[in-house]
Design a protein around this motif. Structure first.
Motif, PDB file in Angstrom:
ATOM      1  N   MET A   1      42.996  16.519  20.189  1.00  0.00           N
ATOM      2  CA  MET A   1      43.499  17.440  21.180  1.00  0.00           C
ATOM      3  C   MET A   1      42.413  18.462  21.520  1.00  0.00           C
ATOM      4  N   THR A   2      42.222  18.752  22.816  1.00  0.00           N
ATOM      5  CA  THR A   2      41.222  19.700  23.268  1.00  0.00           C
ATOM      6  C   THR A   2      41.793  21.112  23.251  1.00  0.00           C
ATOM      7  N   MET A   3      41.009  22.033  22.721  1.00  0.00           N
ATOM      8  CA  MET A   3      41.425  23.434  22.691  1.00  0.00           C
ATOM      9  C   MET A   3      41.306  24.027  24.091  1.00  0.00           C
ATOM     10  N   ALA A   4      42.252  24.861  24.467  1.00  0.00           N
ATOM     11  CA  ALA A   4      42.181  25.551  25.757  1.00  0.00           C
ATOM     12  C   ALA A   4      41.045  26.561  25.720  1.00  0.00           C
ATOM     13  N   LYS A   5      40.331  26.630  26.792  1.00  0.00           N
ATOM     14  CA  LYS A   5      39.230  27.587  26.889  1.00  0.00           C
ATOM     15  C   LYS A   5      39.750  28.950  27.315  1.00  0.00           C
ATOM     16  N   ARG A   6      39.055  29.961  26.838  1.00  0.00           N
ATOM     17  CA  ARG A   6      39.334  31.339  27.245  1.00  0.00           C
ATOM     18  C   ARG A   6      38.292  31.712  28.299  1.00  0.00           C
ATOM     19  N   PHE A   7      38.760  32.128  29.465  1.00  0.00           N
ATOM     20  CA  PHE A   7      37.860  32.432  30.568  1.00  0.00           C
ATOM     21  C   PHE A   7      37.797  33.925  30.862  1.00  0.00           C
ATOM     22  N   ALA A   8      36.618  34.362  31.278  1.00  0.00           N
ATOM     23  CA  ALA A   8      36.449  35.684  31.858  1.00  0.00           C
ATOM     24  C   ALA A   8      36.407  35.484  33.371  1.00  0.00           C
ATOM     25  N   PHE A   9      37.126  36.308  34.092  1.00  0.00           N
ATOM     26  CA  PHE A   9      37.131  36.261  35.547  1.00  0.00           C
ATOM     27  C   PHE A   9      36.170  37.325  36.073  1.00  0.00           C
ATOM     28  N   TYR A  10      35.316  36.934  37.015  1.00  0.00           N
ATOM     29  CA  TYR A  10      34.487  37.923  37.711  1.00  0.00           C
ATOM     30  C   TYR A  10      34.741  37.810  39.204  1.00  0.00           C
ATOM     31  N   GLY A  11      34.988  38.945  39.814  1.00  0.00           N
ATOM     32  CA  GLY A  11      35.175  39.010  41.254  1.00  0.00           C
ATOM     33  C   GLY A  11      34.550  40.291  41.777  1.00  0.00           C
ATOM     34  N   ARG A  12      34.435  40.372  43.092  1.00  0.00           N
ATOM     35  CA  ARG A  12      33.889  41.578  43.706  1.00  0.00           C
ATOM     36  C   ARG A  12      34.403  41.697  45.126  1.00  0.00           C
ATOM     37  N   VAL A  13      34.384  42.905  45.613  1.00  0.00           N
ATOM     38  CA  VAL A  13      34.735  43.164  47.001  1.00  0.00           C
ATOM     39  C   VAL A  13      33.796  44.254  47.508  1.00  0.00           C
ATOM     40  N   SER A  14      33.370  44.080  48.752  1.00  0.00           N
ATOM     41  CA  SER A  14      32.504  45.063  49.389  1.00  0.00           C
ATOM     42  C   SER A  14      33.339  45.913  50.331  1.00  0.00           C
ATOM     43  N   THR A  15      33.189  47.207  50.261  1.00  0.00           N
ATOM     44  CA  THR A  15      33.940  48.068  51.174  1.00  0.00           C
ATOM     45  C   THR A  15      33.456  47.896  52.607  1.00  0.00           C
ATOM     46  N   GLU A  16      32.256  47.340  52.783  1.00  0.00           N
ATOM     47  CA  GLU A  16      31.729  47.094  54.124  1.00  0.00           C
ATOM     48  C   GLU A  16      32.589  46.085  54.885  1.00  0.00           C
ATOM     49  N   ASP A  17      33.250  45.208  54.160  1.00  0.00           N
ATOM     50  CA  ASP A  17      34.073  44.166  54.772  1.00  0.00           C
ATOM     51  C   ASP A  17      35.455  44.672  55.185  1.00  0.00           C
ATOM     52  N   GLN A  18      35.753  45.948  54.913  1.00  0.00           N
ATOM     53  CA  GLN A  18      37.060  46.533  55.215  1.00  0.00           C
ATOM     54  C   GLN A  18      38.189  45.792  54.496  1.00  0.00           C
ATOM     55  N   GLN A  19      37.901  45.246  53.330  1.00  0.00           N
ATOM     56  CA  GLN A  19      38.918  44.532  52.563  1.00  0.00           C
ATOM     57  C   GLN A  19      39.608  45.497  51.609  1.00  0.00           C
ATOM     58  N   ASP A  20      40.869  45.246  51.367  1.00  0.00           N
ATOM     59  CA  ASP A  20      41.626  46.013  50.393  1.00  0.00           C
ATOM     60  C   ASP A  20      41.278  45.482  49.010  1.00  0.00           C
ATOM     61  N   PRO A  21      40.720  46.320  48.141  1.00  0.00           N
ATOM     62  CA  PRO A  21      40.303  45.833  46.820  1.00  0.00           C
ATOM     63  C   PRO A  21      41.435  45.197  46.009  1.00  0.00           C
ATOM     64  N   GLU A  22      42.626  45.764  46.090  1.00  0.00           N
ATOM     65  CA  GLU A  22      43.750  45.242  45.307  1.00  0.00           C
ATOM     66  C   GLU A  22      44.148  43.832  45.754  1.00  0.00           C
ATOM     67  N   SER A  23      44.293  43.636  47.053  1.00  0.00           N
ATOM     68  CA  SER A  23      44.686  42.303  47.536  1.00  0.00           C
ATOM     69  C   SER A  23      43.535  41.306  47.393  1.00  0.00           C
ATOM     70  N   SER A  24      42.316  41.776  47.546  1.00  0.00           N
ATOM     71  CA  SER A  24      41.160  40.893  47.377  1.00  0.00           C
ATOM     72  C   SER A  24      41.074  40.387  45.940  1.00  0.00           C
ATOM     73  N   LYS A  25      41.254  41.310  44.990  1.00  0.00           N
ATOM     74  CA  LYS A  25      41.232  40.905  43.579  1.00  0.00           C
ATOM     75  C   LYS A  25      42.353  39.913  43.301  1.00  0.00           C
ATOM     76  N   ALA A  26      43.529  40.174  43.855  1.00  0.00           N
ATOM     77  CA  ALA A  26      44.689  39.299  43.611  1.00  0.00           C
ATOM     78  C   ALA A  26      44.416  37.874  44.081  1.00  0.00           C
ATOM     79  N   TRP A  27      43.873  37.703  45.301  1.00  0.00           N
ATOM     80  CA  TRP A  27      43.659  36.328  45.773  1.00  0.00           C
ATOM     81  C   TRP A  27      42.506  35.669  45.037  1.00  0.00           C
ATOM     82  N   GLN A  28      41.464  36.439  44.680  1.00  0.00           N
ATOM     83  CA  GLN A  28      40.354  35.843  43.932  1.00  0.00           C
ATOM     84  C   GLN A  28      40.800  35.404  42.535  1.00  0.00           C
ATOM     85  N   LEU A  29      41.578  36.250  41.876  1.00  0.00           N
ATOM     86  CA  LEU A  29      42.073  35.913  40.542  1.00  0.00           C
ATOM     87  C   LEU A  29      43.036  34.725  40.610  1.00  0.00           C
TER      88      LEU A  29
END
Length: 82
Positions: A1-29
């Motif tokens: 049986m294969t052990m499940a991997k533990r992942f670190a998530f990395y994401g970013r948002v630029s304020t230049e793009d006029q993106q909402d950081p909260e919603s951007s993080k949510a869709w990236q995650l």
């Protein structure tokens, strides 16, 4: 049986793009979780706000913290990055 991997998530948002950081993080995650769902789960999150993708990782606060945590081979809480 294969052990499940533990992942670190990395994401970013630029304020230049006029993106909402909260919603951007949510869709990236959400997308990252879908990508790894049969392999493991996200156990650590790193997310830079207002950081251009043209900046080197060492100059982004959360990316820099992720790089430092990767160097902690013996006690880091994750096996891979998504």
């Amino acid at each position: 049986m294969t052990m499940a991997k533990r992942f670190a998530f990395y994401g970013r948002v630029s304020t230049e793009d006029q993106q909402d950081p909260e919603s951007s993080k949510a869709w990236q995650l959400s997308r990252a979780s879908q990508l790894i769902e049969s392999h493991g789960e996200v156990v650590a999150e790193y997310f830079d706000i207002g950081q251009s993708r043209s900046l080197p990782w060492k100059r982004r606060p959360e990316a820099s913290r992720l790089l430092e945590d990767i160097r902690r081979r013996d006690d880091r809480p994750f096996d891979a990055v998504v």
